[in-house]
Design an enzyme around this catalytic site. Structure first.
Site, PDB file in Angstrom:
ATOM      1  N   GLN A   1       0.829  -1.204   0.000  1.00  0.00           N
ATOM      2  CA  GLN A   1       0.000   0.000   0.000  1.00  0.00           C
ATOM      3  C   GLN A   1       0.869   1.262   0.000  1.00  0.00           C
ATOM      4  O   GLN A   1       1.714   1.440   0.877  1.00  0.00           O
ATOM      5  CB  GLN A   1      -0.923   0.020   1.224  1.00  0.00           C
ATOM      6  CG  GLN A   1      -1.900  -1.146   1.298  1.00  0.00           C
ATOM      7  CD  GLN A   1      -1.401  -2.261   2.187  1.00  0.00           C
ATOM      8  OE1 GLN A   1      -0.213  -2.593   2.185  1.00  0.00           O
ATOM      9  NE2 GLN A   1      -2.307  -2.856   2.953  1.00  0.00           N
TER      10      GLN A   1
ATOM     11  N   GLN B   1      -0.286  -0.241  -5.709  1.00  0.00           N
ATOM     12  CA  GLN B   1      -1.378  -0.644  -4.811  1.00  0.00           C
ATOM     13  C   GLN B   1      -1.879   0.575  -4.037  1.00  0.00           C
ATOM     14  O   GLN B   1      -1.087   1.331  -3.460  1.00  0.00           O
ATOM     15  CB  GLN B   1      -0.898  -1.726  -3.837  1.00  0.00           C
ATOM     16  CG  GLN B   1      -2.000  -2.221  -2.903  1.00  0.00           C
ATOM     17  CD  GLN B   1      -1.593  -3.434  -2.098  1.00  0.00           C
ATOM     18  OE1 GLN B   1      -0.566  -4.074  -2.363  1.00  0.00           O
ATOM     19  NE2 GLN B   1      -2.392  -3.786  -1.105  1.00  0.00           N
ATOM     20  N   ASP B   2      -3.218   0.777  -4.040  1.00  0.00           N
ATOM     21  CA  ASP B   2      -3.850   1.862  -3.273  1.00  0.00           C
ATOM     22  C   ASP B   2      -3.412   3.249  -3.737  1.00  0.00           C
ATOM     23  O   ASP B   2      -3.029   4.092  -2.934  1.00  0.00           O
ATOM     24  CB  ASP B   2      -3.552   1.703  -1.775  1.00  0.00           C
ATOM     25  CG  ASP B   2      -4.267   0.512  -1.167  1.00  0.00           C
ATOM     26  OD1 ASP B   2      -4.913  -0.234  -1.906  1.00  0.00           O
ATOM     27  OD2 ASP B   2      -4.168   0.333   0.062  1.00  0.00           O
TER      28      ASP B   2
ATOM     29  N   ASP C   1      -6.456  -2.657  -5.886  1.00  0.00           N
ATOM     30  CA  ASP C   1      -7.354  -1.756  -5.134  1.00  0.00           C
ATOM     31  C   ASP C   1      -6.986  -0.294  -5.342  1.00  0.00           C
ATOM     32  O   ASP C   1      -6.978   0.493  -4.394  1.00  0.00           O
ATOM     33  CB  ASP C   1      -7.287  -2.079  -3.630  1.00  0.00           C
ATOM     34  CG  ASP C   1      -7.542  -3.542  -3.322  1.00  0.00           C
ATOM     35  OD1 ASP C   1      -8.184  -4.222  -4.137  1.00  0.00           O
ATOM     36  OD2 ASP C   1      -7.076  -4.005  -2.256  1.00  0.00           O
TER      37      ASP C   1
ATOM     38  N   ARG D   1     -13.324  -5.378  -5.734  1.00  0.00           N
ATOM     39  CA  ARG D   1     -13.588  -6.428  -4.752  1.00  0.00           C
ATOM     40  C   ARG D   1     -14.060  -5.766  -3.454  1.00  0.00           C
ATOM     41  O   ARG D   1     -13.711  -4.599  -3.178  1.00  0.00           O
ATOM     42  CB  ARG D   1     -12.356  -7.301  -4.514  1.00  0.00           C
ATOM     43  CG  ARG D   1     -11.114  -6.558  -4.028  1.00  0.00           C
ATOM     44  CD  ARG D   1      -9.970  -7.522  -3.779  1.00  0.00           C
ATOM     45  NE  ARG D   1      -8.780  -6.838  -3.271  1.00  0.00           N
ATOM     46  CZ  ARG D   1      -7.809  -7.457  -2.595  1.00  0.00           C
ATOM     47  NH1 ARG D   1      -7.895  -8.751  -2.330  1.00  0.00           N
ATOM     48  NH2 ARG D   1      -6.758  -6.779  -2.171  1.00  0.00           N
TER      49      ARG D   1
ATOM     50  N   TRP E   1     -14.052  -4.595  -0.029  1.00  0.00           N
ATOM     51  CA  TRP E   1     -13.172  -4.363   1.125  1.00  0.00           C
ATOM     52  C   TRP E   1     -13.967  -4.450   2.431  1.00  0.00           C
ATOM     53  O   TRP E   1     -13.483  -4.956   3.438  1.00  0.00           O
ATOM     54  CB  TRP E   1     -12.523  -2.993   0.955  1.00  0.00           C
ATOM     55  CG  TRP E   1     -11.542  -2.611   2.012  1.00  0.00           C
ATOM     56  CD1 TRP E   1     -10.807  -3.439   2.805  1.00  0.00           C
ATOM     57  CD2 TRP E   1     -11.161  -1.280   2.370  1.00  0.00           C
ATOM     58  NE1 TRP E   1      -9.994  -2.715   3.642  1.00  0.00           N
ATOM     59  CE2 TRP E   1     -10.196  -1.388   3.393  1.00  0.00           C
ATOM     60  CE3 TRP E   1     -11.549  -0.008   1.931  1.00  0.00           C
ATOM     61  CZ2 TRP E   1      -9.614  -0.253   3.981  1.00  0.00           C
ATOM     62  CZ3 TRP E   1     -10.954   1.104   2.509  1.00  0.00           C
ATOM     63  CH2 TRP E   1     -10.006   0.977   3.527  1.00  0.00           C
TER      64      TRP E   1
END
Length: 528
Positions: free
Chosen positions: A322, A344-345, A366, A434, A436
């Protein structure tokens, strides 16, 4: 059935019961307890209401009781903040200290949001109140998350065993008008002539004009007022008043971590020389010891923030997990022709109402996530090459309560593979999102999807978790990745065929955009 699946069901049924009975008048003998019994969490409600010396009158209608419930949540949050601060000296290592510091900040913001909801001097519509209460609940969840991702959950228990989360859930249930998922309220009163009262008529031209009159100029070569963006923001924070304040950031790569927070930073506007030329970059990450919440290169929570023509970048790379480029918890914030680059993120739409127009978003896992009410319109969304054995997931929406008016709406945009993913497209699967959290809510509407989108469309988070309680929708999308014939069969997923249902997630309805976006000057489509 596991507890994590029973809780969302209980919450939803409790909310429906409240809505069914809220208009009934209790008998003289039922008083506070009757009202508490209509909420998702009646026991803490009864305990604190009956032991609260400030509770001096019996509510006659739901609005009275809701105000009492918010005041109670506020009082408990103030107590919790004090207890949290006192735990700082007991942190045993850097990771506990990092997660603790986030919680102190999050409790402070929660108190501000609860206070705004009942402050007689703050003009507050029902839509505003539900937004701020949703954000307060998101803050408490974020506090928990920080300890979990840094592996120090044993330290979080004394921080969170204070019933504040349950009390805020109760206030949300009291304000919910329906459980359909759509937010179809246009706000009124607070806004004049189609835009917020704090926006001056001249501001609406700022975002689209080629020559912006700036209050301050940032230039690395010394030709402006400041060489760093932070120095300009510090100066802006010392200004008198809170009117629109424009900072022109000239071309250059600015290696800075920025926080634009607090009442003194309201209505800041950062104008770059274009997303290819004005770049703000950092490299904080969870792998490097930050929480996701604090890993962002730029953090914005001050109301009314606007950015144009800037790239927000995090260079930590996929191996550091992240690593956020931008985190926004700024209510009524706008990003126009900006780029968000990470893995990521990448883009953390944490909380409040946000609008993104003609922006680029790059990432892997994500990479658009959070629990704001966020609309991305006419945007270019690029999945990058992830690490080996990883799957790309474009969204991870974090709604934890069925009464939060939050979600991610992606409208009239394009989903594509970035140049580094194209040569290896067959080796990696890419999904639209997806779940969370239990009530994760995301829609893609009238968006072009290239062939990178997996035929299943959506990916499980953890087995059957949230598959019945989420809300994932697709409406009239196009392109080779948009076919819905082989999509997931979850109860919470739907192919939207009704324009009325899709309309709940438009700029006009989902973020009440007609009320405040005209004042920014950003072009937008209010409906479908």
């Amino acid at each position: 059935m596991e507890l994590k699946f029973l809780l969302p069901l209980f919450l939803s049924l409790s909310s429906l019961l409240f809505l069914a009975h809220a208009n009934k008048t209790p008998t003289a003998t039922t008083d506070i307890s009757w009202w508490c019994d209509q909420t998702p969490y009646p026991e803490p409600c009864k305990y604190f209401m009956n032991n609260n010396k400030n509770t001096k009158f019996q509510p006659k209608q739901k609005s009275d009781f809701r105000k009492m419930a918010v005041k109670l949540a506020l009082e408990r949050a103030i107590t919790a903040e004090g207890n949290t601060k006192a735990l700082g000296s007991k942190c045993r290592n850097h990771r506990e200290k990092a997660a603790w510091a986030d919680c102190v900040k999050l409790y402070r913001v929660t108190i501000e949001q609860l206070n705004k909801t009942i402050d007689p001097y703050t003009k507050c519509t029902d839509f505003d109140a539900q937004t701020w209460l949703s954000s307060a609940l998101t803050n408490l969840e974020t506090c928990r998350t920080g300890f979990a991702e840094l592996g120090v959950t044993d330290f979080v228990l004394p921080l969170m065993s204070n019933n504040v989360t349950k009390l805020v859930c109760n206030t949300l249930a009291l304000g919910a008008g329906d459980d359909s998922g759509g937010t179809t309220h246009e706000t009124s009163g607070y806004y004049k002539e189609g835009f917020p009262s704090w926006v001056k008529p001249g501001d609406r031209r700022l975002l689209q004009s080629s020559g912006v009159t700036a209050n301050l100029v940032v230039a690395q070569d010394g030709s402006g007022n400041h060489r760093t963006i932070k120095a300009a923001l510090d100066a802006a924070g010392k200004r008198s008043g809170s009117g629109r304040f424009v900072i022109h950031v000239k071309r250059g790569v600015y290696r800075e971590n920025l926080e634009i927070e607090g009442s003194k930073m309201k209505n800041i506007m950062l104008v770059g020389d274009g997303l290819r030329y004005t770049i703000i970059t950092g490299s904080r990450s969870v792998g490097g010891g930050s929480t996701t919440f604090n890993s962002a290169t730029v953090i914005v929570t001050a109301e009314g923030f606007i950015a144009r023509g800037i790239t927000f970048r995090n260079t930590a790379g996929p191996e550091n997990h992240q690593a956020v480029a931008l985190r926004s918890g700024a209510d009524l914030s706008v990003f126009f022709r900006c780029s968000f680059e990470g893995y990521q993120d990448t883009l953390y739409v944490h909380s409040q109402r946000q609008f993104y127009r003609e922006c680029y978003v790059y990432g892997t896992v994500d990479f658009i996530f959070g629990n704001a009410a966020a609309v991305l319109q006419n945007c270019m969304i690029y999945a990058r090459r992830p690490m080996d054995k990883q799957k790309n997931t474009i969204t991870a929406q974090g709604r934890t309560d069925p009464n939060q008016n939050t979600g991610i709406s992606i409208h009239d945009s394009r989903v594509m593979a970035s140049p580094d993913l194209v040569p290896v497209l067959g080796s990696f699967r890419t999904f639209l999102g997806r779940p969370w959290k239990e009530y994760s809510r995301t829609v893609f509407m009238q968006t072009h999807m290239d062939s990178l989108v997996d035929p299943a469309g959506w990916l499980e988070w953890d087995g059957n978790f949230a598959l019945n309680t989420l809300y994932y929708g697709e409406y009239r999308n196009s392109g080779p990745g948009s076919a819905t014939g082989r999509r997931v069969g979850w109860r919470g997923y739907r192919v939207i065929t009704s324009a009325t249902e899709a309309g709940q997630f438009t700029v006009a309805n989902f973020i009440a955009g007609r009320s405040w976006l005209p004042g920014t000057g950003v072009p937008f489509t209010a409906g479908l």
